[in-house]
Design an enzyme around this catalytic site. Structure first.
Site, PDB file in Angstrom:
ATOM      1  N   LYS A   1       0.730  -1.191  -0.031  1.00 29.66           N
ATOM      2  CA  LYS A   1       0.074  -0.053  -0.036  1.00 29.66           C
ATOM      3  C   LYS A   1       0.828   1.217   0.285  1.00 29.66           C
ATOM      4  CE  LYS A   1      -3.147   3.048   0.734  1.00 29.66           C
ATOM      5  NZ  LYS A   1      -3.770   3.665  -0.513  1.00 29.66           N
TER       6      LYS A   1
ATOM      7  N   LYS B   1       1.350  11.902   6.078  1.00 31.70           N
ATOM      8  CA  LYS B   1       1.686  10.674   6.927  1.00 31.70           C
ATOM      9  C   LYS B   1       1.852   9.509   6.020  1.00 31.70           C
ATOM     10  CE  LYS B   1      -1.473   7.776   7.529  1.00 31.70           C
ATOM     11  NZ  LYS B   1      -2.028   6.507   7.432  1.00 31.70           N
TER      12      LYS B   1
END
Ligand code: NAD
Length: 311
Positions: free
Chosen positions: A177, A246
């Site tokens: 991911k 992030k």
């Protein structure tokens, strides 16, 4: 887990979790939910979900506990302490973390002898909040094959069955991911820069984009994803730029952990951080394009009518 339909506990009812829980409910699963914002559960509770005050209570009442939280720190907070998942979870239960995170989060639980017997999967997703709402998410799973097979009906309630992929052992889902996001956010910056420079050089934006699409430089981002900005000025507030930054930070951290250089990604991360500073934490994930629009002095927008005529 019993052979009957499992009770699902779900923690984190934000942009993603709200759509995912609605789809689990539609598929017939009983839900126990919690969030720091109790209001986020109103519709689910009206449709039969149980509200729990703490993550520990969610875990006590569930066979499968799913977390969909912003950052690794939030996941750790939901896991540990007297009100955490691990305080309530039964020894044979399954914890699936669908947040975008780092392999160390899953490994800290797997390697902790206190939680031997617990089934753990990392299963982060792609497909934006629209995919969460429509139940068409792509899901990348790390963990044991038997657990992946056992959990498939649960995952298929939230994702596209063709794009639910078992990609390796614990932590591999998180890693895949992060690679996907980094490449996508790199495409975003490269596309924004080229469109802005080409426009400044006097080329019509529509002609420029079509020429690039017809060339070896084409990309999925250029052909599809950038259109939300070029057509509607929509920078996708369904995914906050603070969370996008992030993710890019986690990628750079992971590259450091595995001892690989990531010069390009570090620069891409800085450009997105500049956009976050300029437009705020809750600005959409595609806000870096605005940086180039501001430098250009005009927004990058297609004249839709023209595009239809020449399409
Ligand atoms: P969000 O900020 O919209 O939602 C997170 C939710 O978690 C909030 O409702 C918050 O109140 C809740 N929360 C935080 N800490 C909690 C705790 N300890 N206990 C209970 N609830 C808690 O975030 P999101 O956009 O839904 O993203 C969730 C995850 O999915 C992130 O890791 C993100 O990177 C990833 N992701 C997001 C998208 C997207 O398009 N939004 C796409 C793919 C992946």
């Amino acid at each position: 887990m019993p052979s009957t339909t499992p009770n699902i506990g779900f923690i984190g009812l934000g942009h993603m979790g709200s759509g995912m829980t609605r789809n689990l409910q539609k598929a017939g699963f009983s839900l126990v939910v919690t969030d720091l914002r109790p209001g986020a559960a109103a519709e689910l509770v009206a449709n039969g979900a149980l509200w729990a005050e703490t993550a520990a209570e969610v875990a006590r009442l569930s066979d499968v506990i799913i977390t969909m939280l912003p950052t690794p720190k939030h996941v750790e907070a939901a896991l540990r302490g007297p009100n955490g998942i691990l305080a309530g979870i039964s020894p044979d239960a399954t914890w699936i973390d669908m947040s975008t995170s780092v392999p160390d989060v899953a490994k800290s639980v797997i390697n902790d002898p206190a939680f031997a017997g617990l089934h753990v999967l990392d299963a982060p997703v792609s497909g934006m909040s629209v995919g969460a709402a429509n139940g068409t998410l792509q899901i990348f799973i790390g963990g044991e094959s038997e657990d992946v097979i056992r959990m498939r009906p649960v995952l298929e309630a939230m994702g596209d069955p063709e794009r639910i992929l078992h990609v390796g052992g614990h932590g591999a889902g998180y890693a895949v991911k992060l690679m996907i996001n980094q490449l996508w956010f790199s495409h975003l910056v490269a596309t924004a820069e080229v469109l802005a420079v080409g426009t400044a050089a006097g080329v019509d934006l529509d002609v420029l984009r079509r020429s690039l699409i017809a060339s070896p430089a084409n990309s999925n981002f250029l052909e599809h994803d950038v259109l939300s900005v070029l057509d509607h000025g929509d920078y996708d507030e369904g995914f906050a730029i603070a969370l996008a930054c992030k993710d890019m930070g986690l990628y750079v951290d992971l590259s450091r952990t595995v001892g690989m250089p990531s010069e390009l990604s570090a620069l891409v991360e800085q450009i997105h951080r500049r956009a976050r500073r300029a437009y705020g934490d809750t600005a959409g994930e595609m806000s870096a394009i605005r940086l180039y629009e501001d430098l250009l002095g005009v927004p990058l927008r297609l004249a839709t009518a023209d595009r239809k005529v020449s399409a």
